[in-house]
Design a protein around this motif. Structure first.
Motif, PDB file in Angstrom:
ATOM      1  N   MET A 491       0.828  -1.199   0.000  1.00  0.00           N
ATOM      2  CA  MET A 491       0.000   0.000   0.000  1.00  0.00           C
ATOM      3  C   MET A 491       0.871   1.263   0.000  1.00  0.00           C
ATOM      4  SD  MET A 491      -3.102  -0.830   2.667  1.00  0.00           S
ATOM      5  CE  MET A 491      -2.020  -1.307   4.043  1.00  0.00           C
ATOM      6  N   ARG A 506     -11.718  -4.025  -7.643  1.00  0.00           N
ATOM      7  CA  ARG A 506     -10.597  -3.321  -7.010  1.00  0.00           C
ATOM      8  C   ARG A 506     -10.752  -3.352  -5.496  1.00  0.00           C
ATOM      9  NH1 ARG A 506     -10.688   2.196 -10.380  1.00  0.00           N
ATOM     10  NH2 ARG A 506     -12.927   1.777 -10.225  1.00  0.00           N
ATOM     11  N   GLU A 523      -7.103   4.320  -0.306  1.00  0.00           N
ATOM     12  CA  GLU A 523      -6.384   3.935  -1.523  1.00  0.00           C
ATOM     13  C   GLU A 523      -6.999   2.666  -2.086  1.00  0.00           C
ATOM     14  OE1 GLU A 523      -2.270   2.431  -0.666  1.00  0.00           O
ATOM     15  OE2 GLU A 523      -2.694   3.247   1.338  1.00  0.00           O
ATOM     16  N   TYR A 525      -6.479  -0.808  -4.836  1.00  0.00           N
ATOM     17  CA  TYR A 525      -5.525  -1.702  -5.499  1.00  0.00           C
ATOM     18  C   TYR A 525      -6.197  -2.345  -6.708  1.00  0.00           C
ATOM     19  CZ  TYR A 525      -2.583  -5.844  -6.271  1.00  0.00           C
ATOM     20  OH  TYR A 525      -1.793  -6.823  -6.830  1.00  0.00           O
ATOM     21  N   HIS A 531      -1.070  -2.490  -8.713  1.00  0.00           N
ATOM     22  CA  HIS A 531      -0.693  -1.112  -8.384  1.00  0.00           C
ATOM     23  C   HIS A 531      -1.744  -0.490  -7.464  1.00  0.00           C
ATOM     24  CE1 HIS A 531       1.751   2.427  -9.028  1.00  0.00           C
ATOM     25  NE2 HIS A 531       0.691   3.148  -9.362  1.00  0.00           N
ATOM     26  N   TRP A 532      -1.296   0.330  -6.514  1.00  0.00           N
ATOM     27  CA  TRP A 532      -2.180   1.074  -5.621  1.00  0.00           C
ATOM     28  C   TRP A 532      -2.302   2.523  -6.091  1.00  0.00           C
ATOM     29  CZ3 TRP A 532      -4.865  -0.895  -1.426  1.00  0.00           C
ATOM     30  CH2 TRP A 532      -4.526  -2.201  -1.029  1.00  0.00           C
TER      31      TRP A 532
END
Length: 578
Positions: A491, A506, A523, A525, A531-532
Protein backbone atom coordinates in the motif's frame (compact mmCIF):
# COMPACT_ATOMS: atom_id res chain seq x y z
CA UNK A 1 -65.91 -21.70 -1.58
CA UNK A 2 -65.05 -24.54 0.79
CA UNK A 3 -62.69 -27.14 -0.63
CA UNK A 4 -65.29 -29.93 -0.37
CA UNK A 5 -67.86 -27.83 -2.21
CA UNK A 6 -65.27 -27.01 -4.88
CA UNK A 7 -64.71 -30.68 -5.53
CA UNK A 8 -68.43 -31.34 -5.78
CA UNK A 9 -69.14 -28.47 -8.18
CA UNK A 10 -66.12 -29.31 -10.32
CA UNK A 11 -67.22 -32.93 -10.51
CA UNK A 12 -70.68 -31.79 -11.62
CA UNK A 13 -69.05 -29.57 -14.26
CA UNK A 14 -66.93 -32.38 -15.62
CA UNK A 15 -69.99 -34.63 -15.85
CA UNK A 16 -72.09 -31.79 -17.35
CA UNK A 17 -74.62 -32.12 -14.52
CA UNK A 18 -76.74 -29.19 -13.31
CA UNK A 19 -74.77 -26.90 -15.66
CA UNK A 20 -76.85 -23.94 -16.84
CA UNK A 21 -74.62 -22.34 -19.49
CA UNK A 22 -72.03 -23.06 -22.14
CA UNK A 23 -68.99 -20.86 -22.81
CA UNK A 24 -67.96 -21.40 -26.41
CA UNK A 25 -64.37 -20.54 -27.34
CA UNK A 26 -63.49 -21.22 -30.96
CA UNK A 27 -64.63 -24.85 -31.43
CA UNK A 28 -64.50 -25.84 -27.77
CA UNK A 29 -67.42 -25.76 -25.32
CA UNK A 30 -67.09 -25.28 -21.57
CA UNK A 31 -70.16 -26.39 -19.63
CA UNK A 32 -70.35 -24.26 -16.51
CA UNK A 33 -72.56 -23.11 -13.65
CA UNK A 34 -73.21 -19.39 -14.01
CA UNK A 35 -73.13 -18.83 -10.26
CA UNK A 36 -69.57 -20.21 -10.05
CA UNK A 37 -68.09 -17.98 -12.76
CA UNK A 38 -70.03 -15.00 -11.42
CA UNK A 39 -68.32 -15.53 -8.08
CA UNK A 40 -64.80 -14.97 -9.45
CA UNK A 41 -65.37 -12.64 -12.41
CA UNK A 42 -67.08 -9.28 -12.54
CA UNK A 43 -67.25 -9.62 -16.34
CA UNK A 44 -69.17 -12.93 -16.28
CA UNK A 45 -71.44 -11.69 -13.51
CA UNK A 46 -72.42 -8.73 -15.71
CA UNK A 47 -72.68 -10.96 -18.79
CA UNK A 48 -75.09 -13.34 -17.10
CA UNK A 49 -77.19 -10.75 -15.24
CA UNK A 50 -77.21 -7.58 -17.34
CA UNK A 51 -75.78 -8.10 -20.83
CA UNK A 52 -77.84 -11.12 -21.93
CA UNK A 53 -81.35 -12.51 -21.76
CA UNK A 54 -82.09 -14.90 -18.83
CA UNK A 55 -83.05 -17.61 -21.32
CA UNK A 56 -79.65 -17.54 -23.04
CA UNK A 57 -77.55 -20.59 -22.39
CA UNK A 58 -74.67 -20.37 -24.88
CA UNK A 59 -72.14 -17.54 -24.89
CA UNK A 60 -69.55 -17.04 -27.60
CA UNK A 61 -66.23 -15.72 -26.24
CA UNK A 62 -63.70 -14.51 -28.80
CA UNK A 63 -61.17 -12.72 -26.62
CA UNK A 64 -59.11 -15.73 -25.51
CA UNK A 65 -57.87 -19.14 -26.58
CA UNK A 66 -59.44 -22.35 -25.31
CA UNK A 67 -56.30 -23.07 -23.28
CA UNK A 68 -56.60 -19.79 -21.37
CA UNK A 69 -60.33 -20.18 -20.82
CA UNK A 70 -59.70 -23.64 -19.37
CA UNK A 71 -57.29 -22.15 -16.80
CA UNK A 72 -59.85 -19.46 -15.85
CA UNK A 73 -62.68 -21.99 -15.48
CA UNK A 74 -60.55 -24.30 -13.33
CA UNK A 75 -59.53 -21.34 -11.16
CA UNK A 76 -63.21 -20.42 -10.71
CA UNK A 77 -64.09 -23.92 -9.55
CA UNK A 78 -60.97 -25.10 -7.75
CA UNK A 79 -58.91 -21.99 -7.06
CA UNK A 80 -56.04 -23.62 -8.97
CA UNK A 81 -53.43 -21.20 -10.33
CA UNK A 82 -51.99 -22.90 -13.39
CA UNK A 83 -49.58 -20.10 -14.25
CA UNK A 84 -46.36 -20.78 -16.17
CA UNK A 85 -43.84 -19.04 -18.37
CA UNK A 86 -45.74 -19.97 -21.53
CA UNK A 87 -49.18 -18.67 -20.55
CA UNK A 88 -48.59 -15.94 -17.97
CA UNK A 89 -48.74 -12.88 -20.23
CA UNK A 90 -51.76 -14.07 -22.24
CA UNK A 91 -53.45 -15.18 -19.04
CA UNK A 92 -52.80 -11.84 -17.34
CA UNK A 93 -54.36 -9.96 -20.28
CA UNK A 94 -57.39 -12.27 -20.22
CA UNK A 95 -57.80 -11.90 -16.46
CA UNK A 96 -57.63 -8.13 -16.81
CA UNK A 97 -60.37 -8.25 -19.48
CA UNK A 98 -62.62 -10.66 -17.57
CA UNK A 99 -61.82 -9.05 -14.19
CA UNK A 100 -60.67 -12.31 -12.60
CA UNK A 101 -58.76 -10.47 -9.88
CA UNK A 102 -57.61 -13.50 -7.90
CA UNK A 103 -55.94 -15.15 -10.88
CA UNK A 104 -54.62 -11.81 -12.11
CA UNK A 105 -52.84 -11.37 -8.75
CA UNK A 106 -51.33 -14.85 -9.19
CA UNK A 107 -50.02 -13.81 -12.62
CA UNK A 108 -48.46 -10.68 -11.15
CA UNK A 109 -46.76 -12.69 -8.39
CA UNK A 110 -45.44 -15.16 -10.94
CA UNK A 111 -44.05 -12.44 -13.21
CA UNK A 112 -42.40 -10.65 -10.30
CA UNK A 113 -40.78 -13.86 -9.05
CA UNK A 114 -39.62 -14.84 -12.54
CA UNK A 115 -38.32 -11.52 -13.85
CA UNK A 116 -35.38 -12.30 -16.11
CA UNK A 117 -33.15 -10.71 -18.72
CA UNK A 118 -35.26 -12.42 -21.37
CA UNK A 119 -38.71 -11.21 -20.27
CA UNK A 120 -38.21 -7.96 -18.33
CA UNK A 121 -38.90 -5.70 -21.32
CA UNK A 122 -42.06 -7.61 -22.22
CA UNK A 123 -43.28 -7.33 -18.62
CA UNK A 124 -42.36 -3.64 -18.45
CA UNK A 125 -44.36 -2.93 -21.60
CA UNK A 126 -47.23 -5.18 -20.55
CA UNK A 127 -47.65 -3.49 -17.17
CA UNK A 128 -47.65 -0.08 -18.82
CA UNK A 129 -50.56 -1.07 -21.05
CA UNK A 130 -52.42 -3.08 -18.42
CA UNK A 131 -51.65 -0.80 -15.55
CA UNK A 132 -49.84 -2.34 -12.62
CA UNK A 133 -47.56 0.32 -11.09
CA UNK A 134 -45.62 -1.86 -8.65
CA UNK A 135 -44.63 -4.57 -11.14
CA UNK A 136 -43.97 -1.92 -13.78
CA UNK A 137 -41.48 -0.27 -11.43
CA UNK A 138 -39.92 -3.64 -10.56
CA UNK A 139 -39.45 -4.50 -14.24
CA UNK A 140 -38.03 -1.05 -15.00
CA UNK A 141 -35.46 -1.33 -12.20
CA UNK A 142 -34.59 -4.86 -13.31
CA UNK A 143 -33.78 -3.53 -16.79
CA UNK A 144 -31.65 -0.76 -15.31
CA UNK A 145 -29.68 -3.19 -13.12
CA UNK A 146 -29.09 -5.67 -15.97
CA UNK A 147 -28.86 -3.25 -18.88
CA UNK A 148 -25.66 -4.67 -20.33
CA UNK A 149 -27.26 -8.08 -20.85
CA UNK A 150 -30.76 -6.79 -21.69
CA UNK A 151 -29.59 -4.42 -24.41
CA UNK A 152 -28.05 -7.39 -26.26
CA UNK A 153 -31.41 -9.19 -26.46
CA UNK A 154 -33.86 -9.13 -29.35
CA UNK A 155 -36.52 -7.74 -26.97
CA UNK A 156 -34.48 -4.56 -26.58
CA UNK A 157 -35.09 -3.75 -30.25
CA UNK A 158 -38.86 -3.60 -29.60
CA UNK A 159 -38.57 -0.54 -27.36
CA UNK A 160 -40.30 2.64 -28.45
CA UNK A 161 -38.17 5.76 -28.63
CA UNK A 162 -39.92 7.09 -25.51
CA UNK A 163 -39.07 3.91 -23.60
CA UNK A 164 -35.46 3.97 -24.80
CA UNK A 165 -35.11 7.60 -23.69
CA UNK A 166 -36.64 6.80 -20.29
CA UNK A 167 -34.02 4.11 -19.75
CA UNK A 168 -30.87 5.83 -20.92
CA UNK A 169 -31.54 9.22 -19.35
CA UNK A 170 -31.76 7.89 -15.78
CA UNK A 171 -28.79 8.01 -13.43
CA UNK A 172 -29.74 4.55 -12.15
CA UNK A 173 -28.83 2.85 -15.42
CA UNK A 174 -26.10 0.39 -14.45
CA UNK A 175 -23.21 0.18 -16.91
CA UNK A 176 -19.51 -0.10 -16.25
CA UNK A 177 -18.72 1.78 -19.45
CA UNK A 178 -20.83 4.42 -21.18
CA UNK A 179 -19.95 3.00 -24.56
CA UNK A 180 -22.38 0.19 -23.70
CA UNK A 181 -25.18 2.77 -23.86
CA UNK A 182 -23.87 4.34 -27.07
CA UNK A 183 -23.56 0.99 -28.83
CA UNK A 184 -27.01 -0.09 -27.62
CA UNK A 185 -28.47 3.08 -29.15
CA UNK A 186 -26.74 2.41 -32.47
CA UNK A 187 -28.03 -1.17 -32.46
CA UNK A 188 -31.58 0.01 -31.74
CA UNK A 189 -31.43 2.52 -34.62
CA UNK A 190 -29.86 0.04 -37.02
CA UNK A 191 -32.77 -2.34 -36.48
CA UNK A 192 -35.13 0.06 -38.32
CA UNK A 193 -32.81 2.73 -39.75
CA UNK A 194 -35.29 4.43 -42.07
CA UNK A 195 -37.66 5.09 -39.19
CA UNK A 196 -35.29 5.53 -36.25
CA UNK A 197 -32.42 7.61 -37.64
CA UNK A 198 -34.64 10.67 -37.30
CA UNK A 199 -34.53 10.26 -33.51
CA UNK A 200 -30.75 10.42 -33.16
CA UNK A 201 -30.54 14.11 -32.25
CA UNK A 202 -33.14 13.48 -29.53
CA UNK A 203 -31.35 10.40 -28.16
CA UNK A 204 -27.67 11.40 -28.30
CA UNK A 205 -27.80 14.07 -25.53
CA UNK A 206 -29.03 11.35 -23.14
CA UNK A 207 -25.80 9.37 -23.61
CA UNK A 208 -23.05 10.48 -21.20
CA UNK A 209 -20.52 10.96 -24.00
CA UNK A 210 -17.99 12.72 -21.77
CA UNK A 211 -17.70 9.62 -19.56
CA UNK A 212 -16.11 7.66 -22.40
CA UNK A 213 -12.37 7.29 -22.78
CA UNK A 214 -10.90 9.85 -25.17
CA UNK A 215 -9.59 7.01 -27.34
CA UNK A 216 -13.01 5.41 -27.76
CA UNK A 217 -14.69 8.80 -28.24
CA UNK A 218 -12.35 9.81 -31.06
CA UNK A 219 -12.55 6.45 -32.82
CA UNK A 220 -16.30 5.79 -32.51
CA UNK A 221 -18.22 8.97 -31.76
CA UNK A 222 -16.51 11.88 -33.47
CA UNK A 223 -16.14 9.94 -36.71
CA UNK A 224 -19.60 8.30 -36.76
CA UNK A 225 -21.16 8.98 -40.18
CA UNK A 226 -24.72 9.21 -38.88
CA UNK A 227 -23.69 11.82 -36.33
CA UNK A 228 -21.68 13.76 -38.88
CA UNK A 229 -24.81 14.18 -40.99
CA UNK A 230 -26.82 15.82 -38.20
CA UNK A 231 -26.07 19.40 -37.11
CA UNK A 232 -27.60 19.02 -33.64
CA UNK A 233 -25.62 15.87 -33.04
CA UNK A 234 -22.41 17.59 -34.08
CA UNK A 235 -23.05 20.33 -31.51
CA UNK A 236 -23.57 17.66 -28.85
CA UNK A 237 -20.36 15.90 -29.89
CA UNK A 238 -18.35 19.15 -29.76
CA UNK A 239 -19.62 19.90 -26.25
CA UNK A 240 -18.68 16.42 -25.08
CA UNK A 241 -15.24 16.77 -26.65
CA UNK A 242 -14.68 20.03 -24.76
CA UNK A 243 -15.58 18.33 -21.50
CA UNK A 244 -13.21 15.47 -22.31
CA UNK A 245 -10.40 17.91 -23.15
CA UNK A 246 -10.95 19.65 -19.81
CA UNK A 247 -10.73 16.27 -18.12
CA UNK A 248 -13.91 17.07 -16.13
CA UNK A 249 -11.66 16.92 -13.08
CA UNK A 250 -13.54 19.60 -11.19
CA UNK A 251 -17.10 20.54 -10.55
CA UNK A 252 -19.32 21.81 -12.08
CA UNK A 253 -18.00 19.61 -14.90
CA UNK A 254 -19.53 16.42 -13.55
CA UNK A 255 -22.93 18.08 -13.28
CA UNK A 256 -23.16 18.60 -17.04
CA UNK A 257 -25.75 16.21 -18.55
CA UNK A 258 -23.09 14.75 -20.87
CA UNK A 259 -20.64 14.17 -18.03
CA UNK A 260 -22.80 13.43 -15.00
CA UNK A 261 -21.80 10.04 -13.58
CA UNK A 262 -24.49 7.43 -13.36
CA UNK A 263 -25.23 5.89 -9.99
CA UNK A 264 -22.76 3.23 -8.87
CA UNK A 265 -23.72 -0.42 -8.79
CA UNK A 266 -22.13 -0.69 -5.35
CA UNK A 267 -21.42 1.74 -2.53
CA UNK A 268 -18.98 1.32 0.35
CA UNK A 269 -20.24 1.99 3.86
CA UNK A 270 -17.69 3.04 6.49
CA UNK A 271 -19.26 2.66 9.93
CA UNK A 272 -18.21 3.78 13.40
CA UNK A 273 -14.66 3.51 14.69
CA UNK A 274 -12.36 5.70 16.76
CA UNK A 275 -11.56 9.27 15.85
CA UNK A 276 -8.56 9.22 18.21
CA UNK A 277 -6.64 6.56 20.07
CA UNK A 278 -8.14 5.47 23.36
CA UNK A 279 -11.40 3.97 24.59
CA UNK A 280 -13.56 7.08 24.97
CA UNK A 281 -13.49 8.55 21.50
CA UNK A 282 -15.66 6.20 19.44
CA UNK A 283 -17.97 7.67 16.80
CA UNK A 284 -21.33 6.78 15.31
CA UNK A 285 -20.34 8.31 11.96
CA UNK A 286 -21.39 6.51 8.78
CA UNK A 287 -20.05 7.61 5.43
CA UNK A 288 -20.83 6.18 2.01
CA UNK A 289 -18.33 6.17 -0.84
CA UNK A 290 -19.63 6.76 -4.36
CA UNK A 291 -17.05 5.17 -6.65
CA UNK A 292 -18.43 6.90 -9.76
CA UNK A 293 -17.81 10.39 -8.37
CA UNK A 294 -15.01 9.61 -5.91
CA UNK A 295 -17.05 11.39 -3.22
CA UNK A 296 -17.81 10.43 0.38
CA UNK A 297 -21.33 11.18 1.60
CA UNK A 298 -22.26 11.63 5.26
CA UNK A 299 -25.26 9.50 6.26
CA UNK A 300 -24.77 9.33 10.04
CA UNK A 301 -27.86 8.36 12.01
CA UNK A 302 -28.28 10.09 15.36
CA UNK A 303 -30.28 7.05 16.52
CA UNK A 304 -27.12 4.98 16.81
CA UNK A 305 -24.69 5.23 19.70
CA UNK A 306 -20.94 5.51 19.06
CA UNK A 307 -19.20 2.16 18.64
CA UNK A 308 -15.87 0.85 17.40
CA UNK A 309 -14.31 -2.52 16.58
CA UNK A 310 -17.68 -3.93 15.53
CA UNK A 311 -18.34 -6.01 12.44
CA UNK A 312 -20.54 -4.88 9.55
CA UNK A 313 -22.02 -6.84 6.65
CA UNK A 314 -24.65 -6.26 3.98
CA UNK A 315 -27.33 -8.91 3.55
CA UNK A 316 -30.85 -8.92 2.02
CA UNK A 317 -31.14 -5.15 1.73
CA UNK A 318 -29.90 -4.37 5.24
CA UNK A 319 -26.61 -3.55 6.94
CA UNK A 320 -25.98 -5.57 10.11
CA UNK A 321 -23.68 -4.07 12.77
CA UNK A 322 -22.44 -6.82 15.07
CA UNK A 323 -20.87 -6.51 18.52
CA UNK A 324 -18.15 -3.92 19.09
CA UNK A 325 -17.43 -1.81 22.15
CA UNK A 326 -17.84 1.66 23.61
CA UNK A 327 -15.69 2.88 26.47
CA UNK A 328 -15.11 -0.30 28.54
CA UNK A 329 -18.26 -2.18 27.51
CA UNK A 330 -18.15 -5.03 24.98
CA UNK A 331 -21.43 -5.83 23.24
CA UNK A 332 -23.21 -8.93 22.00
CA UNK A 333 -25.99 -6.83 20.46
CA UNK A 334 -26.73 -6.73 16.73
CA UNK A 335 -28.46 -3.84 14.95
CA UNK A 336 -29.96 -3.99 11.48
CA UNK A 337 -30.16 -0.87 9.30
CA UNK A 338 -32.96 -1.28 6.75
CA UNK A 339 -31.69 0.60 3.71
CA UNK A 340 -35.15 0.87 2.13
CA UNK A 341 -36.74 2.60 5.12
CA UNK A 342 -33.62 4.14 6.72
CA UNK A 343 -34.62 2.64 10.06
CA UNK A 344 -32.63 0.75 12.70
CA UNK A 345 -33.88 -2.45 14.34
CA UNK A 346 -32.47 -4.65 17.07
CA UNK A 347 -32.23 -8.33 16.16
CA UNK A 348 -31.20 -11.33 18.25
CA UNK A 349 -27.91 -10.77 20.09
CA UNK A 350 -24.94 -13.08 19.70
CA UNK A 351 -24.43 -15.79 22.28
CA UNK A 352 -21.06 -14.23 23.17
CA UNK A 353 -19.94 -10.62 23.61
CA UNK A 354 -17.44 -9.79 20.89
CA UNK A 355 -15.43 -6.81 19.70
CA UNK A 356 -12.44 -6.93 17.33
CA UNK A 357 -14.50 -9.68 15.68
CA UNK A 358 -14.27 -11.22 12.21
CA UNK A 359 -17.58 -10.85 10.34
CA UNK A 360 -18.62 -12.13 6.92
CA UNK A 361 -21.58 -13.69 5.11
CA UNK A 362 -21.95 -16.99 3.29
CA UNK A 363 -25.05 -18.66 1.83
CA UNK A 364 -27.41 -16.15 3.41
CA UNK A 365 -25.97 -16.48 6.93
CA UNK A 366 -23.84 -14.07 8.98
CA UNK A 367 -20.75 -15.49 10.70
CA UNK A 368 -19.11 -13.92 13.78
CA UNK A 369 -15.66 -15.40 14.38
CA UNK A 370 -13.29 -14.94 17.31
CA UNK A 371 -12.75 -11.52 18.87
CA UNK A 372 -12.38 -10.20 22.39
CA UNK A 373 -15.14 -10.73 24.99
CA UNK A 374 -13.93 -8.14 27.49
CA UNK A 375 -11.69 -10.58 29.34
CA UNK A 376 -9.83 -12.71 26.83
CA UNK A 377 -9.27 -13.41 23.15
CA UNK A 378 -11.60 -16.16 21.98
CA UNK A 379 -11.66 -18.93 19.40
CA UNK A 380 -15.41 -19.50 19.38
CA UNK A 381 -17.61 -18.73 16.38
CA UNK A 382 -21.33 -18.54 15.69
CA UNK A 383 -23.67 -17.89 12.76
CA UNK A 384 -26.93 -15.96 12.40
CA UNK A 385 -29.91 -16.87 10.25
CA UNK A 386 -32.03 -13.77 9.40
CA UNK A 387 -34.94 -16.05 8.52
CA UNK A 388 -35.24 -17.36 12.07
CA UNK A 389 -33.56 -14.45 13.89
CA UNK A 390 -31.36 -16.91 15.76
CA UNK A 391 -27.65 -17.41 16.39
CA UNK A 392 -26.11 -20.86 16.78
CA UNK A 393 -22.61 -21.91 17.73
CA UNK A 394 -20.29 -23.57 15.23
CA UNK A 395 -16.98 -25.35 15.80
CA UNK A 396 -14.28 -23.19 17.36
CA UNK A 397 -11.12 -22.22 15.50
CA UNK A 398 -7.73 -23.77 16.13
CA UNK A 399 -6.45 -20.40 17.43
CA UNK A 400 -7.80 -17.74 19.75
CA UNK A 401 -7.94 -14.58 17.63
CA UNK A 402 -8.97 -10.97 18.06
CA UNK A 403 -8.17 -8.21 15.53
CA UNK A 404 -8.17 -10.87 12.79
CA UNK A 405 -10.03 -10.46 9.51
CA UNK A 406 -12.10 -12.90 7.47
CA UNK A 407 -13.74 -13.34 4.08
CA UNK A 408 -15.84 -15.87 2.17
CA UNK A 409 -14.45 -17.56 -0.91
CA UNK A 410 -15.69 -20.55 -2.92
CA UNK A 411 -18.05 -21.79 -0.23
CA UNK A 412 -15.58 -21.49 2.66
CA UNK A 413 -14.73 -18.89 5.31
CA UNK A 414 -11.09 -17.82 5.60
CA UNK A 415 -9.69 -16.02 8.64
CA UNK A 416 -6.12 -14.75 8.90
CA UNK A 417 -3.80 -13.30 11.51
CA UNK A 418 -4.89 -11.48 14.65
CA UNK A 419 -3.72 -11.50 18.25
CA UNK A 420 -4.05 -14.47 20.62
CA UNK A 421 -3.56 -12.48 23.81
CA UNK A 422 0.07 -13.53 23.89
CA UNK A 423 1.26 -13.58 20.28
CA UNK A 424 0.73 -11.77 17.02
CA UNK A 425 -0.42 -14.42 14.56
CA UNK A 426 0.65 -15.35 11.06
CA UNK A 427 -1.56 -18.45 11.00
CA UNK A 428 -4.67 -18.75 8.83
CA UNK A 429 -7.49 -21.28 8.59
CA UNK A 430 -10.72 -21.92 6.75
CA UNK A 431 -14.15 -23.15 7.83
CA UNK A 432 -16.32 -25.46 5.76
CA UNK A 433 -20.06 -25.19 6.60
CA UNK A 434 -20.61 -28.61 5.06
CA UNK A 435 -18.37 -30.36 7.59
CA UNK A 436 -18.51 -27.78 10.42
CA UNK A 437 -14.72 -28.04 10.63
CA UNK A 438 -11.79 -25.63 10.59
CA UNK A 439 -8.64 -26.48 8.62
CA UNK A 440 -5.28 -24.75 8.98
CA UNK A 441 -3.68 -23.48 5.76
CA UNK A 442 -0.19 -22.19 5.02
CA UNK A 443 0.70 -19.30 7.35
CA UNK A 444 1.29 -15.80 6.04
CA UNK A 445 4.87 -14.67 5.59
CA UNK A 446 4.54 -12.34 8.56
CA UNK A 447 2.33 -12.04 11.61
CA UNK A 448 -0.43 -9.43 11.23
CA UNK A 449 -2.87 -7.95 13.75
CA UNK A 450 -5.51 -5.40 12.72
CA UNK A 451 -5.15 -6.43 9.08
CA UNK A 452 -7.72 -6.51 6.30
CA UNK A 453 -8.65 -9.73 4.49
CA UNK A 454 -10.72 -9.88 1.29
CA UNK A 455 -11.32 -12.23 -1.62
CA UNK A 456 -10.51 -10.72 -5.01
CA UNK A 457 -10.40 -12.54 -8.32
CA UNK A 458 -8.86 -15.97 -7.56
CA UNK A 459 -6.93 -14.95 -4.44
CA UNK A 460 -7.38 -13.97 -0.81
CA UNK A 461 -5.51 -10.81 0.12
CA UNK A 462 -4.05 -10.05 3.56
CA UNK A 463 -3.40 -6.33 3.77
CA UNK A 464 -1.46 -4.19 6.25
CA UNK A 465 -1.79 -4.58 10.02
CA UNK A 466 0.84 -4.49 12.73
CA UNK A 467 2.93 -6.82 14.85
CA UNK A 468 5.35 -6.37 17.71
CA UNK A 469 7.87 -4.68 15.42
CA UNK A 470 6.04 -2.39 13.02
CA UNK A 471 2.96 -1.02 11.33
CA UNK A 472 2.79 -2.44 7.85
CA UNK A 473 1.89 -1.42 4.32
CA UNK A 474 2.82 -4.83 2.92
CA UNK A 475 0.29 -7.07 1.16
CA UNK A 476 0.31 -10.76 0.38
CA UNK A 477 -2.06 -12.92 -1.65
CA UNK A 478 -3.08 -16.51 -0.97
CA UNK A 479 -3.78 -19.00 -3.75
CA UNK A 480 -6.15 -21.73 -2.44
CA UNK A 481 -5.22 -24.03 -5.33
CA UNK A 482 -1.54 -24.14 -4.38
CA UNK A 483 -1.86 -23.29 -0.65
CA UNK A 484 0.83 -20.64 -1.05
CA UNK A 485 1.22 -16.93 -0.28
CA UNK A 486 3.04 -14.43 -2.44
CA UNK A 487 3.86 -10.75 -1.91
CA UNK A 488 2.22 -8.10 -4.07
CA UNK A 489 2.77 -4.36 -4.30
CA UNK A 490 2.50 -2.72 -0.85
CA UNK A 491 0.00 0.00 0.00
CA UNK A 492 0.92 3.67 -0.25
CA UNK A 493 0.42 4.05 3.52
CA UNK A 494 1.01 1.94 6.59
CA UNK A 495 -2.23 1.16 8.38
CA UNK A 496 -3.90 -1.10 10.96
CA UNK A 497 -7.51 -1.17 12.13
CA UNK A 498 -8.74 -0.02 8.75
CA UNK A 499 -11.68 -0.96 6.57
CA UNK A 500 -11.41 -3.09 3.43
CA UNK A 501 -13.88 -3.56 0.60
CA UNK A 502 -13.98 -4.79 -2.98
CA UNK A 503 -15.87 -2.84 -5.63
CA UNK A 504 -15.65 -3.29 -9.41
CA UNK A 505 -12.72 -5.67 -9.11
CA UNK A 506 -10.60 -3.32 -7.01
CA UNK A 507 -9.60 -3.51 -3.35
CA UNK A 508 -10.11 -0.44 -1.15
CA UNK A 509 -8.19 0.26 2.08
CA UNK A 510 -10.00 2.86 4.16
CA UNK A 511 -8.79 4.89 7.14
CA UNK A 512 -6.98 3.22 10.05
CA UNK A 513 -4.01 4.05 12.24
CA UNK A 514 -0.54 4.49 10.73
CA UNK A 515 1.48 4.17 13.96
CA UNK A 516 1.34 7.88 14.69
CA UNK A 517 -2.18 9.13 14.07
CA UNK A 518 -5.68 8.16 13.01
CA UNK A 519 -6.01 8.69 9.28
CA UNK A 520 -8.80 9.36 6.77
CA UNK A 521 -6.91 8.46 3.61
CA UNK A 522 -8.21 5.86 1.16
CA UNK A 523 -6.38 3.94 -1.52
CA UNK A 524 -7.35 1.27 -4.03
CA UNK A 525 -5.52 -1.70 -5.50
CA UNK A 526 -5.99 -2.91 -9.07
CA UNK A 527 -4.84 -6.55 -9.33
CA UNK A 528 -4.60 -6.34 -13.12
CA UNK A 529 -1.72 -3.86 -12.92
CA UNK A 530 -0.60 -4.76 -9.36
CA UNK A 531 -0.69 -1.11 -8.38
CA UNK A 532 -2.18 1.07 -5.62
CA UNK A 533 -3.78 4.45 -6.37
CA UNK A 534 -5.09 7.16 -4.02
CA UNK A 535 -8.83 7.82 -3.75
CA UNK A 536 -10.72 10.58 -1.96
CA UNK A 537 -10.28 10.58 1.80
CA UNK A 538 -13.15 10.14 4.22
CA UNK A 539 -14.47 13.28 5.83
CA UNK A 540 -13.68 11.91 9.29
CA UNK A 541 -10.30 10.34 10.19
CA UNK A 542 -10.90 7.09 12.10
CA UNK A 543 -9.52 3.68 12.91
CA UNK A 544 -11.16 0.45 14.10
CA UNK A 545 -14.04 1.16 11.73
CA UNK A 546 -16.08 -1.42 9.83
CA UNK A 547 -16.76 -1.43 6.11
CA UNK A 548 -19.23 -3.28 3.91
CA UNK A 549 -20.47 -2.98 0.34
CA UNK A 550 -24.15 -2.43 -0.49
CA UNK A 551 -25.59 -3.19 -3.92
CA UNK A 552 -28.72 -4.10 -5.87
CA UNK A 553 -30.98 -1.51 -4.23
CA UNK A 554 -33.65 0.47 -6.02
CA UNK A 555 -32.83 3.49 -3.83
CA UNK A 556 -29.07 3.65 -4.35
CA UNK A 557 -29.46 7.39 -4.95
CA UNK A 558 -30.22 7.79 -1.22
CA UNK A 559 -26.62 6.88 -0.40
CA UNK A 560 -24.74 8.24 -3.42
CA UNK A 561 -23.36 11.69 -4.11
CA UNK A 562 -26.10 14.06 -5.36
CA UNK A 563 -26.62 14.28 -9.10
CA UNK A 564 -27.99 17.48 -10.61
CA UNK A 565 -29.73 16.99 -13.93
CA UNK A 566 -30.29 20.72 -14.55
CA UNK A 567 -26.56 21.57 -14.81
CA UNK A 568 -26.92 23.78 -11.75
CA UNK A 569 -24.65 22.46 -9.00
CA UNK A 570 -25.02 24.10 -5.60
CA UNK A 571 -22.41 26.42 -4.24
CA UNK A 572 -20.20 24.86 -1.60
CA UNK A 573 -20.61 21.43 -3.19
CA UNK A 574 -17.74 19.98 -1.16
CA UNK A 575 -19.85 20.22 1.99
CA UNK A 576 -23.22 19.13 0.69
CA UNK A 577 -25.83 18.70 3.41
CA UNK A 578 -27.06 15.11 3.43
Amino acid sequence: MAHGSSLVFNELRLKDELCDAVIRVQNEDFHIHRIILSGCSEYFRSLFTRWSHPADQAYQINQVSPEIMRVIVEFAYMGSEEVNQQNVEELYIACDFFKVTGLMDACLRFMREHLSKENCIDIWQLTETFICPTLNVDAFHFILLHFTEVCASSEFLKLSVQQLLELIETDQLLVRDERTVFEAVLRWIDHLPAERTTYISQILPKVRLALMTPKYFLANVRTNKMLLCDTECQNTVKTAETLLDDGIVSLPGIYHPLARPRLPSSIIFAIGGRVKTGFTVATNAIEAYDICTDIWVKITSTEEAPRSQQGAVFLNGSVYCVGGHYELQVFSSVRRFDLATHTWHHVAPMKTRRCCVGITTLNGLIYAIGGYDGQSRISTAECYDPGTDQWKKITSMHERRSHASCTAFLGKLYICGGFSGENFLSSAEYYSPETNQWTLIAPMSTSRCGLGVVALEEHIYAVGGNNEDTYMSSVEAYNPLTNTWQSVTPMLSRRKGFGVAVVDGRLFAIGGFDGFTVISSVELYDPVIDHWLPASSMRIPRSDLSCCVISGLTNMADFAAPRYSNYDPPSGYTDLPI
